[in-house]
Design a protein around this motif. Structure first.
Motif, PDB file in Angstrom:
ATOM      1  N   GLN A 154      -8.826 -59.638 -20.826  1.00 32.29           N
ATOM      2  CA  GLN A 154      -9.974 -60.226 -21.525  1.00 32.29           C
ATOM      3  C   GLN A 154     -10.879 -60.977 -20.555  1.00 32.29           C
ATOM      4  O   GLN A 154     -12.110 -60.890 -20.647  1.00 32.29           O
ATOM      5  N   ASN A 158     -14.756 -60.015 -19.664  1.00 32.90           N
ATOM      6  CA  ASN A 158     -15.844 -60.984 -19.835  1.00 32.90           C
ATOM      7  C   ASN A 158     -16.721 -61.054 -18.591  1.00 32.90           C
ATOM      8  O   ASN A 158     -17.942 -61.195 -18.682  1.00 32.90           O
ATOM      9  N   ILE A 179     -11.474 -54.030 -25.169  1.00 31.34           N
ATOM     10  CA  ILE A 179     -11.056 -54.701 -23.933  1.00 31.34           C
ATOM     11  C   ILE A 179     -10.399 -53.726 -22.963  1.00 31.34           C
ATOM     12  O   ILE A 179     -10.769 -53.651 -21.790  1.00 31.34           O
TER      13      ILE A 179
END
Length: 309
Positions: A154, A158, A179
């Motif tokens: 994750q 990001n 993801i």
């Protein structure tokens, strides 16, 4: 008669002028190339960036496969420090303090970051902003071993929204939507316990001709089989070795066959070095501080290890 002599002298004079002119041009060209460093051809993996001028850091770009960009003097200082530290990286076989006494980082990343969980599961990445500068969907990330924890994936997603992330574990889990892609597999050398080697996985997924930018490994002791199978290729098969930019892994010193475990660990790190990897970060796992450590490595060009200072 006088006219012929004058004409001949004029011809000789013209030849002298031509020779002098050509000599001056030659000296000017030679002066230019001896006072201006030639820029070597950059490797195909060079990461373009608007704030990096390759003319100012051609040596570091060449010897880091396009990753680091710094002045030649600073880069040579890096190499000097690496060589001094590397000589001290195998000094003890003491089992009780093995990782305390051996295998320290020999190079450092100015903007390294720890991503994922703040405790167990987080990993250090070298200058992740360089991957952002690639601005491409060809960012392949492999994560071996998750135990159902996807905090690393994750965090990577990001920071690198275009990254293609594949997560592997011997147990069955499900990646968070958008993801990563999960694969159930036992990782190892591809020979024992129905395990799969990295090469086998890349072939199954059609990734044989792609670079892995980050390989994260936390597979509870099977890292030895995995890396030995990956890196211990014969010279004739070196071309088959996949290009992996960074390797982030947890290593477990086995409690059985102590002498064999110590020697195997030394040999593993020497195998990394033989394949152009250097350690840039080292971290103890306080759950088992004598036996479990985190290491982060980055691959450099072979010229880094062989070129003169």
């Amino acid at each position: 008669m006088f006219h012929k002599i004058t004409k001949k002298l004029r011809r000789v004079g013209n030849n002298k002028i031509f020779i002098i002119f050509a000599t001056v041009i030659f000296l000017l060209i030679r002066f230019y190339f001896t006072t201006h460093e030639s820029i070597p051809k950059l490797p195909g993996s060079y990461i373009q960036s608007s704030d990096i001028d390759s003319k100012q850091c051609n040596l570091s770009l060449l010897e880091s496969d396009g990753w680091f960009c710094e002045s030649n003097s600073d880069w040579k200082r890096r190499k000097r420090i690496h060589r001094l530290q590397h000589k001290r990286n195998r000094i003890s076989d003491d089992r009780s303090l093995f990782f305390q006494n051996n295998w320290e980082p020999t190079i450092h990343c100015q903007f390294e970051r720890r991503i994922g969980n703040t405790g167990d599961g987080g990993k250090w990445i070298c200058d992740v902003y360089r991957l952002r500068q690639m601005n491409t969907t060809d960012l392949l990330i492999y994560s071996f071993g998750s135990n159902g924890d996807f905090s690393f994936e994750q965090a990577v997603k990001n920071m690198l929204p275009k990254a293609e992330i594949h997560t592997f574990d011997m147990q069955l889990y499900k990646c968070p939507d958008g993801i990563c892609t999960f694969h159930q597999a036992r990782l190892g050398n591809g020979k024992d316990d129905d395990s799969k080697s990295l090469q086998m996985i890349m072939k199954e997924l059609g990734h044989e001709n792609r670079h892995i930018q980050i390989l994260k490994v936390d597979i509870e002791g099977s890292e030895y089989d995995l890396f030995e199978s990956l890196l211990n290729l014969s010279p004739s098969n070196q071309a088959k070795l996949p290009y992996i930019r960074q390797i982030l892994f947890e290593i477990h010193l086995h409690s059985d066959y102590i002498d064999k475990s110590i020697e195997r660990t030394h040999e593993l790190f020497e195998l990394f070095r033989a394949n152009n990897y250097v350690i840039f970060h080292k971290e103890v796992n306080l759950d088992d501080p004598r036996n479990v450590f985190e290491f982060a490595l980055i691959r450099l060009n072979a010229a880094f290890f062989t070129s003169q200072l």
